[in-house]
Structure formats: structure tokens, C-alpha cells
Design a protein around this motif. Structure first.
Motif, PDB file in Angstrom:
ATOM      1  N   LEU A   1     -26.280 -17.144  22.612  1.00 20.13           N
ATOM      2  CA  LEU A   1     -26.135 -15.585  22.962  1.00 20.13           C
ATOM      3  C   LEU A   1     -27.237 -15.201  23.685  1.00 20.13           C
ATOM      4  CD1 LEU A   1     -25.794 -15.319  18.488  1.00 20.13           C
ATOM      5  CD2 LEU A   1     -23.453 -15.112  20.599  1.00 20.13           C
ATOM      6  N   LYS A   2     -28.488 -15.267  23.210  1.00 20.35           N
ATOM      7  CA  LYS A   2     -29.615 -15.126  24.735  1.00 20.35           C
ATOM      8  C   LYS A   2     -29.628 -15.345  25.823  1.00 20.35           C
ATOM      9  CE  LYS A   2     -33.743 -15.989  21.239  1.00 20.35           C
ATOM     10  NZ  LYS A   2     -34.959 -16.915  21.079  1.00 20.35           N
ATOM     11  N   THR A   3     -28.977 -16.393  25.802  1.00 26.20           N
ATOM     12  CA  THR A   3     -27.913 -16.445  27.894  1.00 26.20           C
ATOM     13  C   THR A   3     -27.479 -15.136  28.279  1.00 26.20           C
ATOM     14  OG1 THR A   3     -28.635 -18.543  27.708  1.00 26.20           O
ATOM     15  CG2 THR A   3     -27.390 -18.225  29.318  1.00 26.20           C
ATOM     16  N   GLN A   4     -26.525 -15.045  26.698  1.00 26.51           N
ATOM     17  CA  GLN A   4     -24.903 -14.321  27.124  1.00 26.51           C
ATOM     18  C   GLN A   4     -25.453 -13.504  27.738  1.00 26.51           C
ATOM     19  OE1 GLN A   4     -22.302 -14.602  24.185  1.00 26.51           O
ATOM     20  NE2 GLN A   4     -20.596 -16.911  24.906  1.00 26.51           N
ATOM     21  N   HIS A   5     -26.490 -12.253  26.657  1.00 26.02           N
ATOM     22  CA  HIS A   5     -27.435 -10.999  26.733  1.00 26.02           C
ATOM     23  C   HIS A   5     -28.093 -10.979  28.378  1.00 26.02           C
ATOM     24  CE1 HIS A   5     -28.826  -7.570  25.267  1.00 26.02           C
ATOM     25  NE2 HIS A   5     -30.462  -8.436  25.317  1.00 26.02           N
ATOM     26  N   ALA A   6     -28.792 -11.908  28.056  1.00 28.24           N
ATOM     27  CA  ALA A   6     -29.317 -11.873  29.399  1.00 28.24           C
ATOM     28  C   ALA A   6     -28.641 -11.705  30.915  1.00 28.24           C
ATOM     29  CB  ALA A   6     -30.637 -13.161  29.486  1.00 28.24           C
ATOM     30  N   PHE A   7     -27.527 -12.398  30.687  1.00 28.62           N
ATOM     31  CA  PHE A   7     -26.758 -12.382  32.022  1.00 28.62           C
ATOM     32  C   PHE A   7     -25.757 -10.832  31.741  1.00 28.62           C
ATOM     33  CE2 PHE A   7     -22.262 -13.018  34.050  1.00 28.62           C
ATOM     34  CZ  PHE A   7     -22.978 -13.277  34.672  1.00 28.62           C
ATOM     35  N   ALA A   8     -26.057 -10.163  30.831  1.00 32.16           N
ATOM     36  CA  ALA A   8     -24.828  -8.951  30.564  1.00 32.16           C
ATOM     37  C   ALA A   8     -25.952  -8.188  30.840  1.00 32.16           C
ATOM     38  CB  ALA A   8     -24.594  -8.633  28.953  1.00 32.16           C
ATOM     39  N   MET A   9     -27.667  -8.160  30.429  1.00 33.13           N
ATOM     40  CA  MET A   9     -28.256  -6.487  30.967  1.00 33.13           C
ATOM     41  C   MET A   9     -28.674  -7.245  32.847  1.00 33.13           C
ATOM     42  SD  MET A   9     -29.231  -5.744  28.693  1.00 33.13           S
ATOM     43  CE  MET A   9     -30.742  -4.828  29.230  1.00 33.13           C
ATOM     44  N   MET A  10     -28.182  -8.368  33.616  1.00 30.51           N
ATOM     45  CA  MET A  10     -28.951  -8.395  34.479  1.00 30.51           C
ATOM     46  C   MET A  10     -27.283  -7.552  35.487  1.00 30.51           C
ATOM     47  SD  MET A  10     -29.034 -12.164  36.909  1.00 30.51           S
ATOM     48  CE  MET A  10     -27.170 -12.388  36.198  1.00 30.51           C
ATOM     49  N   LEU A  11     -26.026  -7.913  34.570  1.00 33.62           N
ATOM     50  CA  LEU A  11     -25.419  -7.284  35.120  1.00 33.62           C
ATOM     51  C   LEU A  11     -25.227  -5.616  35.015  1.00 33.62           C
ATOM     52  CD1 LEU A  11     -22.322  -9.994  33.916  1.00 33.62           C
ATOM     53  CD2 LEU A  11     -23.250  -9.851  36.587  1.00 33.62           C
ATOM     54  N   LYS A  12     -25.808  -5.238  34.037  1.00 31.70           N
ATOM     55  CA  LYS A  12     -25.914  -3.635  33.920  1.00 31.70           C
ATOM     56  C   LYS A  12     -27.648  -4.090  34.785  1.00 31.70           C
ATOM     57  CE  LYS A  12     -24.898   0.007  31.480  1.00 31.70           C
ATOM     58  NZ  LYS A  12     -23.501   0.116  31.399  1.00 31.70           N
ATOM     59  N   ASP A  13     -28.625  -4.204  34.922  1.00 34.15           N
ATOM     60  CA  ASP A  13     -29.394  -3.141  35.882  1.00 34.15           C
ATOM     61  C   ASP A  13     -28.447  -3.421  37.302  1.00 34.15           C
ATOM     62  OD1 ASP A  13     -31.215  -3.044  33.549  1.00 34.15           O
ATOM     63  OD2 ASP A  13     -31.698  -5.430  34.249  1.00 34.15           O
ATOM     64  N   GLN A  14     -27.601  -4.381  37.833  1.00 33.75           N
ATOM     65  CA  GLN A  14     -27.255  -4.788  38.971  1.00 33.75           C
ATOM     66  C   GLN A  14     -26.322  -3.090  39.421  1.00 33.75           C
ATOM     67  OE1 GLN A  14     -25.174  -8.319  39.709  1.00 33.75           O
ATOM     68  NE2 GLN A  14     -27.905  -9.741  40.505  1.00 33.75           N
ATOM     69  N   GLU A  15     -25.873  -3.102  37.992  1.00 33.69           N
ATOM     70  CA  GLU A  15     -24.735  -1.662  38.746  1.00 33.69           C
ATOM     71  C   GLU A  15     -25.329  -0.698  38.592  1.00 33.69           C
ATOM     72  OE1 GLU A  15     -21.125   0.125  35.304  1.00 33.69           O
ATOM     73  OE2 GLU A  15     -21.989  -1.653  34.776  1.00 33.69           O
ATOM     74  N   ILE A  16     -26.278  -0.386  37.995  1.00 31.69           N
ATOM     75  CA  ILE A  16     -27.175   0.980  37.434  1.00 31.69           C
ATOM     76  C   ILE A  16     -27.571   0.674  39.140  1.00 31.69           C
ATOM     77  CG2 ILE A  16     -29.104   2.196  36.697  1.00 31.69           C
ATOM     78  CD1 ILE A  16     -28.604   0.411  33.912  1.00 31.69           C
ATOM     79  N   ALA A  17     -28.120  -0.115  39.867  1.00 35.34           N
ATOM     80  CA  ALA A  17     -29.346  -0.016  40.796  1.00 35.34           C
ATOM     81  C   ALA A  17     -28.539   0.238  42.305  1.00 35.34           C
ATOM     82  CB  ALA A  17     -29.716  -1.197  40.776  1.00 35.34           C
ATOM     83  N   SER A  18     -27.280  -0.413  41.837  1.00 34.96           N
ATOM     84  CA  SER A  18     -26.019  -0.163  42.487  1.00 34.96           C
ATOM     85  C   SER A  18     -25.789   1.289  42.670  1.00 34.96           C
ATOM     86  CB  SER A  18     -24.823  -0.626  42.463  1.00 34.96           C
ATOM     87  OG  SER A  18     -24.055  -0.458  43.505  1.00 34.96           O
ATOM     88  N   LEU A  19     -25.570   2.217  41.521  1.00 37.18           N
ATOM     89  CA  LEU A  19     -24.727   3.197  40.865  1.00 37.18           C
ATOM     90  C   LEU A  19     -26.476   4.535  41.772  1.00 37.18           C
ATOM     91  CD1 LEU A  19     -22.949   5.701  39.585  1.00 37.18           C
ATOM     92  CD2 LEU A  19     -23.945   5.213  37.797  1.00 37.18           C
ATOM     93  N   HIS A  20     -26.866   4.138  41.227  1.00 32.60           N
ATOM     94  CA  HIS A  20     -28.512   4.235  41.945  1.00 32.60           C
ATOM     95  C   HIS A  20     -28.851   4.971  43.722  1.00 32.60           C
ATOM     96  CE1 HIS A  20     -30.912   4.588  38.324  1.00 32.60           C
ATOM     97  NE2 HIS A  20     -30.229   5.400  38.420  1.00 32.60           N
ATOM     98  N   ASP A  21     -28.225   3.681  44.564  1.00 30.50           N
ATOM     99  CA  ASP A  21     -27.967   3.467  46.033  1.00 30.50           C
ATOM    100  C   ASP A  21     -26.622   4.955  45.808  1.00 30.50           C
ATOM    101  OD1 ASP A  21     -30.198   2.244  45.600  1.00 30.50           O
ATOM    102  OD2 ASP A  21     -28.730   0.261  45.509  1.00 30.50           O
TER     103      ASP A  21
END
Length: 483
Positions: free
Chosen positions: A56-76
Motif C-alpha cells: 500500500l505504501k508503494t502504491q500511495h507513493a507512486f500515486a502522489m508522484m503522478l499527482k505532483d507531476q500532473e500539478i507541475a504540468s498543469l502549472h506550466d
């Protein structure tokens, strides 16, 4: 026994088969119980739980990484979209705000500087007034002896048989009839002026040394500005460090009033009051007797207090200023009744107005028994006056004279009889400086109905000629028959 038991079993199996019931399966061998927790009695597999938690920790970390990448892409993406349009507008708005702040700061500094300059001028004016009072000017010849040494204001009642009284009385009562023209009928107060005359009851001469000295000082300033000065005067200006342009402008003002338009205009269209500088043509300051009407409650403010009249308090068709007229019937329109505090066109204290204006029920009072009112006769200096023929309620200072580059000293509104497009029925003069006029007489009068038979131009011409003769006599220092 074993055979009987086998037979019963066979019978039960046969019966079950005939009924559709499957025979019972043989029992499974017993399994050994798993170990249990001693505390709760429930089995816990710690290794499986830890493995599931790590997953579960591995899945959550992966989801948060995807979320950060999505937010950064949206900001750009948003930054790229905002930069050419909205970001520029934001920067422009900020720049405008800074510019407005700087502008307000400059306005504040300018206002503070003007306030400081105004305070300095007021202090200088006070010091100048004190200087004027300390060096008294010579009073008129018809004043009481040593009146210029008395600071308090005095009101001297004139005797009715004196020449001084008769001159003013005839000047006020023998006014010419108002001409009725289509343009004149459109002017304000036409009915009030054309149907009313003034009956003089008493006259008081005002002797106020403080106001007189201030008035003479104002005259001396105009005389120094427009009079003919010797060459040493301009040499002194150069010695004081004044520029050549200032000296040339001062030279251009010399003798201006002798060749000014106002002097020629008043020769063509004379005033209804005598001129005080007619005997000294080399020093024409355009000094006249002029009337001023106001409320009886504040008459003493004009006669006794040091500032005299206040130019900022007057409001009219020519803006803020001190209003005068050469026709007392015009000034009479602004005098409220001493009993009801209403102007003459709304006053019902005398039966005269009920009959003339027809706005009230018949009154019991006789026309000659109306309230006594007061009008001031000022001695005013016009100087270089501007002639206007239109209304300007926002005026606070006279306009600039292009010939001199300086503001005019006063404003004169010409009548409809000179220019049919003018909105003024009577000539009005507006002053914008204190001490440019002196309250010389306080006239007590009553309002009466105008009599066209008595309003003859020849009679008024004789009264005006007698007033001019009286002024010339006292100006030349001759003995006048005064109270």
C-alpha cells in the motif's frame, strides 16, 4: 449384528436414492488447529500484514508522484497561457497603481506647499494691514476732525438740510425709469426693479479709520501699478535684482488706465453714480460710488469688523465675489425684510407688494408704513476692469488681461441695453480683493411704488451733476456744508 447393521445401511442408501438424496460422504480426517493469539484468541499473520502494508505504501507513493507531476504540468501549461495576456495586464495594473500613488503624493506635496504659501500670504497681509494702520491716511474733507486717529467705527447721522444728505437723497430717489424692451423683460428681477422706488428716510456716514486706511493702501497699490513712475523707480527695480522682463512689464503698465478700454467704455456708457477721480484725469483709478444690499442682521459686520466684506461669501451669476451695483433698485432686490426675512417679491409686510405682485391677500398695512431697510453706499475702486456679457457662476478670479499678462482688478457685467444678448438688466460690478471698497454711507429707506411721471432723465442728470460737483469740491479741499 454386523449383518443386521449392513442391511440397515443398504436400506437407508436405497431409500435415499429413491428420494433423490445423495448418500452422505465419509467424514474428512481431522485437521490440526492453527496457532492462535493468547490475548484475543484470534489468529494473526504478521508477515502477511507487513507485506500488504509495504504494498500500500508503494502504491500511495507512486500515486502522489503522478499527482505532483500532473500539478507541475498543469502549472506550466497555465503559466504559458497567462504570460502573454493576463500576466501583462496584471503588470500594467500594478504599474498604474504605482503611477497613481506617485501622482497623489505629488498632489499632496503641492497642496502642502500651497497651504504654506497661503499661510505666509495671510501673515504678510496681517503685517501689511498693521503697517497700513500705523501710518494713517488722510480722511475725506467731510469727516469729523481727527477721525483718522480713532480706531473704532463711528456712525454720524447727517442732517437732512445738509448738502451731503441732499446730494445722496436726490441720487437715490430720482432714478430714471427702467426701459421696457423684449430683451429686458427676460432678465431676472425685471418686475421688481421696474415697479419699485426707494424713499430715503435717513443717512449715516461711516467713519472707520482702520477700513479707510486699508482702502487707501489698496488704492496706492493700483496707483503704483498703473501710474506714471519716474526713471529712478525702474533703476531701483534693477538694483533689487529684478529681471529685465519684469522691468519691461512694469514699464508697459505705466499709464495703462489712461488708455484702457474701461475708461473709454465708461465715457460712452457712463455710470449712474459719480466718479471720484474725475478731477484728477492724470490718475484714473475708476473710483465710484456703488450700492450693496444685504441682510440687516449682518450690517454691523461690514461696518465695524476689521476684514469688512468677505469676497468668498458672495455668490451670484459671476461666481464668488463682492457684488455692487450702480442702481440701488438692483441692490434692493437682495435685501430681505427686517420683519419676515423674505425678499421683496415674497414679503407681505406692506400692502404695496400685494398690489404690485398680486401674490398675497390684501394687507391692512399702508404702503408708506412698510419696514425700514438699509442699503450700503460703497466707495469702490475698479482699476482695470473686465467687461463681461455672459453668466459664469464658477468664476473665482478675474480673467487675465492679454495686454498686461495680469488678472483684471474687477469684473463689470454690462446691461442688456448695451448688448441685447446680455442677461443682465442692471450693471453689476464684482470685486475679488478685500479693501478694494470702503462703506462710506448707510442709507435707511422704505420701498414705494415707482412713479413714471417723476422718473425723468433730466431730473436724474441734475442729481448726478450735483453729486459730482459735491465730490469735486470736497476733493479740492473746499468747505462743504456737512453735518
Amino acid at each position: 449384528q454386523q449383518q443386521q447393521q449392513q442391511q440397515k445401511t443398504a436400506v437407508s442408501v436405497t431409500t435415499s436414492a429413491s428420494r433423490g438424496i445423495s448418500p452422505s460422504k465419509p467424514a474428512k480426517p481431522a485437521v490440526a488447529p492453527k496457532p492462535t493469539s493468547a490475548a484475543s484468541g484470534v489468529h494473526v499473520d504478521h508477515s502477511a500484514c507487513l507485506a500488504e502494508l509495504d504494498k500500500l505504501k508503494t502504491q500511495h507513493a507512486f500515486a502522489m508522484m503522478l499527482k505532483d507531476q500532473e500539478i507541475a504540468s498543469l502549472h506550466d501549461t497555465l503559466r504559458k497561457q497567462i504570460q502573454p495576456s493576463a500576466l501583462r495586464k496584471i503588470e500594467e495594473a500594478l504599474a498604474k497603481e504605482v503611477a497613481e500613488k506617485n501622482r497623489l503624493m505629488k498632489l499632496k506635496q503641492k497642496a502642502e506647499a500651497e497651504l504654506a504659501e497661503g499661510i505666509r500670504r495671510v501673515e504678510l497681509e496681517r503685517a501689511t494691514i498693521q503697517n497700513k494702520i500705523s501710518v494713517p491716511a488722510a480722511p475725506p474733507a467731510y469727516w469729523r476732525v481727527a477721525a483718522n486717529r480713532i480706531s473704532a467705527s463711528r456712525r454720524i447721522a447727517l442732517l437732512q438740510q445738509s448738502e451731503e444728505f441732499q446730494v445722496i437723497k436726490h441720487l437715490v430717489e430720482n432714478l430714471p425709469q427702467i426701459k421696457t424692451t423684449p430683451a429686458a423683460r427676460k432678465c431676472p428681477y425685471f418686475k421688481e426693479i421696474s415697479k419699485i422706488s426707494l424713499k430715503v428716510v435717513g443717512i449715516e456716514r461711516i467713519e472707520n479709520a482702520e477700513l479707510w486706511n486699508a482702502f487707501c493702501y489698496e488704492k496706492s497699490k493700483l496707483r503704483a501699478r498703473y501710474g506714471v513712475q519716474p526713471e529712478q523707480y525702474f533703476e531701483g527695480m534693477a538694483a533689487q535684482g529684478l529681471s529685465a522682463e519684469a522691468i519691461a512689464k512694469a514699464r508697459a503698465l505705466q499709464g495703462l488706465l489712461q488708455r484702457s478700454h474701461i475708461r473709454d467704455h465708461l465715457k460712452k456708457y457712463p455710470m449712474m453714480t459719480p466718479c471720484h477721480d474725475s478731477a484728477t484725469a492724470d490718475d484714473p483709478l475708476c473710483e465710484y460710488w456703488l450700492y450693496h444690499g444685504t441682510s440687516p442682521r449682518i450690517i454691523d459686520n461690514y461696518l465695524t469688523k476689521s476684514p469688512g466684506y468677505d469676497c468668498r461669501m458672495g455668490k451670484g451669476l459671476l461666481g464668488s465675489g463682492f457684488y455692487l451695483a450702480d442702481d440701488p433698485r438692483k441692490s434692493n432686490c437682495y435685501i430681505p425684510c427686517s420683519q419676515c426675512e423674505k425678499l421683496q417679491q415674497y414679503c407681505s409686510c406692506a400692502g404695496l407688494f400685494n398690489r404690485l405682485f398680486g401674490k398675497f391677500s390684501p394687507a391692512a398695512a399702508d404702503p408708506d408704513e412698510g419696514p425700514e431697510l438699509f442699503i450700503l453706499l460703497y466707495r469702490a475702486v475698479l482699476g482695470n476692469a473686465a467687461i463681461v456679457k455672459k453668466i459664469d457662476c464658477e468664476m473665482k478670479r478675474p480673467c487675465e488681461d492679454h495686454a498686461t499678462g495680469l488678472p483684471f482688478d474687477s469684473v463689470m457685467a454690462e446691461t442688456v441695453y448695451v448688448d441685447s444678448n446680455s442677461p443682465f438688466l442692471c450693471r453689476e460690478i464684482v470685486l475679488y480683493e478685500r479693501f478694494q471698497a470702503y462703506p462710506e454711507y448707510l442709507i435707511t429707506f422704505k420701498r414705494v411704488e415707482a412713479n413714471p411721471a417723476q422718473a425723468q432723465p433730466s431730473v436724474f442728470s441734475q442729481a448726478l451733476s450735483a453729486a459730482s460737483k459735491f465730490i469735486r469740491s470736497v476733493t479740492a479741499g473746499k468747505n462743504a456744508r456737512v453735518a
